[in-house]
Design an enzyme around this catalytic site. Structure first.
Site, PDB file in Angstrom:
ATOM      1  N   ARG A 178       6.897  13.079  11.015  1.00 40.46           N
ATOM      2  CA  ARG A 178       7.610  13.957  11.940  1.00 40.46           C
ATOM      3  C   ARG A 178       6.694  14.596  12.991  1.00 40.46           C
ATOM      4  O   ARG A 178       7.045  14.603  14.175  1.00 40.46           O
ATOM      5  CB  ARG A 178       8.428  14.998  11.165  1.00 40.46           C
ATOM      6  CG  ARG A 178       9.678  14.359  10.520  1.00 40.46           C
ATOM      7  CD  ARG A 178      10.411  15.328   9.631  1.00 40.46           C
ATOM      8  NE  ARG A 178       9.511  15.904   8.644  1.00 40.46           N
ATOM      9  CZ  ARG A 178       9.755  17.039   8.001  1.00 40.46           C
ATOM     10  NH1 ARG A 178      10.850  17.729   8.267  1.00 40.46           N
ATOM     11  NH2 ARG A 178       8.901  17.490   7.108  1.00 40.46           N
ATOM     12  N   ASN A 237      14.062  14.863   8.611  1.00 40.58           N
ATOM     13  CA  ASN A 237      13.807  13.990   7.488  1.00 40.58           C
ATOM     14  C   ASN A 237      15.058  13.947   6.620  1.00 40.58           C
ATOM     15  O   ASN A 237      15.450  14.947   6.046  1.00 40.58           O
ATOM     16  CB  ASN A 237      12.640  14.588   6.696  1.00 40.58           C
ATOM     17  CG  ASN A 237      12.227  13.698   5.564  1.00 40.58           C
ATOM     18  OD1 ASN A 237      12.894  12.720   5.261  1.00 40.58           O
ATOM     19  ND2 ASN A 237      11.117  14.050   4.941  1.00 40.58           N
TER      20      ASN A 237
END
Ligand code: ZN
Ligand code: ZN
Ligand code: FE
Length: 746
Positions: A17, A35
């Site tokens: 990320r 996520n």
């Protein structure tokens, strides 16, 4: 313009990320990243979405592995003003287990740094490297669920493990000289540094050592010591099959060799000096680079040995026919075929043989997909609803578990020809069912009534009380190729293979079919011939030559004369073969193109009898590749005529290398002509090439070249082997469509 982008693969706990965040800023993308447990979801607005997605693929963090990127346009008028990482609920999802990763450069540097506290530690690893699958008991991946549970972290390791800025943040196998596992000599007194020194000495002095690695044991010795290699051949009962080698460095620059998966790569022999009996009669040699800290220490250690060999044979540590040894009990048996065993107390929970790859079109072309790749799933957009266990084939077995469009291919299991391997398969299936939490609803296997794999499938079906589906072997090959290419419309399938059981009870192998995941129709095949003599005819190519020659001349006297002229075998053996044919004893109809290649290898005098699978076909390919002159195109429209043409020119005494090349070209031309005919009839212009014969990269190249010129869309293998190591994938894909038809019986 708002896009929803889903990224599937190993994208958790690998710094994914923050990476997306950086990239979004670079491409001036606005939106969010989250996520979702089984995937990473991005909402993105901007002008450079395409480039952004490309960059995601290209520059992803070292440990991440992107399987698929799904991009959907969304009719939504939200306007983002920035890009941010958002926390979101995990969706109940698919499990991604990382394969094992070779030692990274930073760890390798620390390994030889005297001032580092992990100096010479054989188990050094970090977030970017080290064992994964092979030490895993169950998910989620935490230390107490790995074979590192017996090695509690020391304070220093714990500090690194919890420190977000450390290279070892959240690295489950992290350890050091204080707290890590230890190496030792099996049934000996030496431990740690003494044990490594002892093994180095044995190898240096021309001995053979077994060494415990990531996914199993290797047998190692100096690859430039002819006598030692010969001794190993004798002990391993392996007269001529090539050995893989490991080298510290090689002048051949190749990203596949250097990749974190560190497969064995087949490269031109000229790049590496080894004794000639390492890979006899072979243009290529299987090479890998060291991938564990222990390998590096074997090559380089601060002891009195200064000229340790640069190239070692590193072959599977197993007794002939048995699976790779993974524990000390197995390894005790290796003591009979080596001088010492270097083992350690970090348990290997899942066996993972080295992967083997060829190079095709400057890219990887998988021959055996195992360590480093398994159990990374293949992602297909095929709307899968059922959980499937596909048992795979009989030789080079791998199996496949699948759900939610994800196909988890197992590490290599091997040939199901002995009880140990059969048990290894059963055990591995159970382990992977547990690990991936996939409770199968359907079992699939090959159609062959006498395969062990089919028996095992029946057992699982009974035990789990679920239906069993049987899929024709060559159809499964084509489906595996379609699955790998994420292509599900109808194709012209060219399944060029050894042997498989046909739907008509004869032996198939060189098949043309119109196929889709829903069904297939065999529309053509190579000219059938008689395979006489059972298993012998599968390894002794000259036996099928005898029946093919008879097919031309219809006269056993002529057959005998030619067989003697071409020196097939002793006269009584030739007579025996003719007797079988004459009296129709032990004769079956076959369209195996694998056997045709063996036969041509025999009549050209390269290999009359294979001592390992594929030997005859390989020598034929290598000799063809040595042909440097021009060639004439044999434009025959059947394999029967191609064979006749070649036989006659062989009898005239023409150059056998040239004939070998022309045979390859003729087969490629024959494939093209057959595909053109089928395209005219069906309007289908996509061709899928699969089956073990397409391991032959010369044939593959000649075929693709021709199909390409005639504007066919070509599906071929890359990450999934064209051989039987790939068919579990095809079986699983078929089951996803066929379950509807069997479900009513349950
Ligand atoms: Zn590392
Ligand atoms: Zn420690
Ligand atoms: Fe096959």
């Amino acid at each position: 313009m708002l896009y929803q982008i889903k990224i599937f693969g190993i994208v958790q706990g690998v710094g994914f990320r923050p990476f997306i965040d950086r990239l979004a800023k670079e491409f001036k993308i606005l939106g969010t990243v989250a996520n979702k447990g089984s995937y990473v979801e991005i909402f993105a607005q901007g002008d450079e979405i395409e480039n952004f997605c490309e960059a995601v693929k290209k520059n992803s963090p070292p440990r991440a592995e992107i399987l698929n990127i799904e991009k959907n346009f969304i009719a939504d008028s939200s306007n983002f003003t920035d890009f941010k990482i958002i926390e979101s609920e995990h969706e109940d999802g698919d499990i991604f287990v990382s394969p094992d990763i070779s030692i990274c450069d930073k760890c390798a540097e620390e390994l030889f740094d005297k001032n580092n506290r992990r100096y010479l530690h054989p188990f050094i690893n970090c977030t970017d490297c080290g064992p994964r699958l092979t030490i895993l008991k169950s998910m989620p991946y935490d230390r107490e669920r790995t074979s590192m549970e017996n090695f509690p972290m020391c304070d220093d390791c714990r500090e690194e493990y919890f420190n977000k800025n450390s290279r070892r943040y959240d690295a489950q196998p992290v350890c050091c000289n204080e707290c890590g596992p230890e190496v030792f000599i099996l049934d000996g007194d030496e431990k740690n540094s003494d044990a490594i020194k002892k093994i180095r000495k044995i190898i240096f002095n021309g001995g053979i050592a077994a060494i415990k690695g990531i996914g199993g044991f290797h047998l190692a010795c100096d690859a430039n010591n002819f006598e030692t290699v010969q001794r190993l051949r004798k002990l391993k009962n392996r007269p001529s099959k090539p050995f893989a080698v490991m080298t510290k460095k090689i002048s051949f620059d190749c990203s596949i060799l250097n990749s974190p998966q560190k497969p064995i790569v087949l490269i031109d022999k000229k790049f590496l000096k080894v004794a000639e009996n390492v890979a006899p009669n072979n243009n290529k040699i299987g090479v890998m680079l060291p991938y564990t800290p222990l390998h590096l220490l074997i090559f380089d250690y601060p002891d009195e040995i200064k000229n340790f060999p640069n190239v070692l044979i590193m072959t599977s540590g197993n007794i002939s026919g048995e699976p790779l040894a993974i524990n000390d009990d197995d390894a005790k048996k290796l003591l009979k075929i080596c001088d010492a065993v270097l083992t350690h107390n970090r348990e290997i929970l899942i066996r993972a043989d080295d992967s083997v790859a060829d190079i095709f079109e400057n890219d990887i072309y998988m021959i055996r997909r195992s360590r480093g790749y398994a159990p990374l799933p293949i992602h297909c957009n095929n709307n899968q609803r059922k959980k499937i266990l596909a048992i795979g084939g009989e030789l080079k077995n791998t199996f496949c578990l699948s759900k939610n469009n994800l196909f988890y291919m197992s590490p290599y299991i091997g040939d199901l020809t002995n009880l140990k391997t059969i048990n290894a398969l059963k055990k591995s299936v159970e382990r992977m069912i547990e690990l991936f939490e996939i409770k199968p609803e359907i079992v699939v296997c090959d159609l062959h009534p006498r395969y062990h794999s089919a028996k095992i499938a029946e057992e699982f079906a009974e035990k789990l009380k679920i239906p069993l589906i049987k899929i024709q072997h060559h159809y499964a090959h084509i489906l595996s190729c379609m699955a790998e290419n994420n292509f599900f419309d109808e194709v012209i399938g060219v399944s060029f293979d050894g042997t498989g059981y046909g739907t008509d009870g004869t032996i198939w192998g060189g098949e043309f079919m119109i196929a889709s995941p829903k069904n297939f129709k065999r529309v053509d095949s190579i000219t059938p011939f008689i395979q006489a003599g059972g298993d012998k005819s599968s390894v002794e190519g000259w036996r099928n030559a005898v029946s093919m020659i008879y097919n031309i001349y219809k006269d056993f006297e002529v057959v005998k004369k030619i067989s003697k002229e071409l020196n097939f075998a002793e006269e009584n053996k030739i007579d025996g073969q003719i007797f079988l044919l004459k009296n129709n004893i032990n004769c079956v109809k076959s369209t195996s193109i694998g056997r045709l290649f063996d036969t041509v290898s025999a009549i050209l005098g390269f290999c009359k009898e294979s001592t390992f699978e594929g030997e005859a076909a390989m020598t034929l390919q290598f000799n063809a590749e040595l042909n440097i002159g021009n060639y004439e195109l044999i434009e025959e429209l059947s394999t029967e005529k191609i064979f006749e043409n070649i036989l006659k020119r062989r009898l005239k005494g023409e150059d056998v290398k040239k004939i070998a090349f022309e045979f390859h070209a003729a087969i490629a031309e024959y494939v093209l002509k057959t595909c053109e005919k089928l395209r005219d009839e069906t309007k289908i212009s996509t061709v899928a090439l699969s089956g073990g014969v397409f391991q032959n990269t010369l044939l593959l190249n000649l075929t693709i070249e021709r199909l390409h010129k005639k504007n066919f869309k070509i599906l071929r293998h890359k990450m999934i082997p064209p051989n039987d190591g790939g068919i579990a994938l095809g079986q699983a894909l078929a089951a996803n469509y066929l379950w509807r038809f069997v479900a009513k019986n349950f």
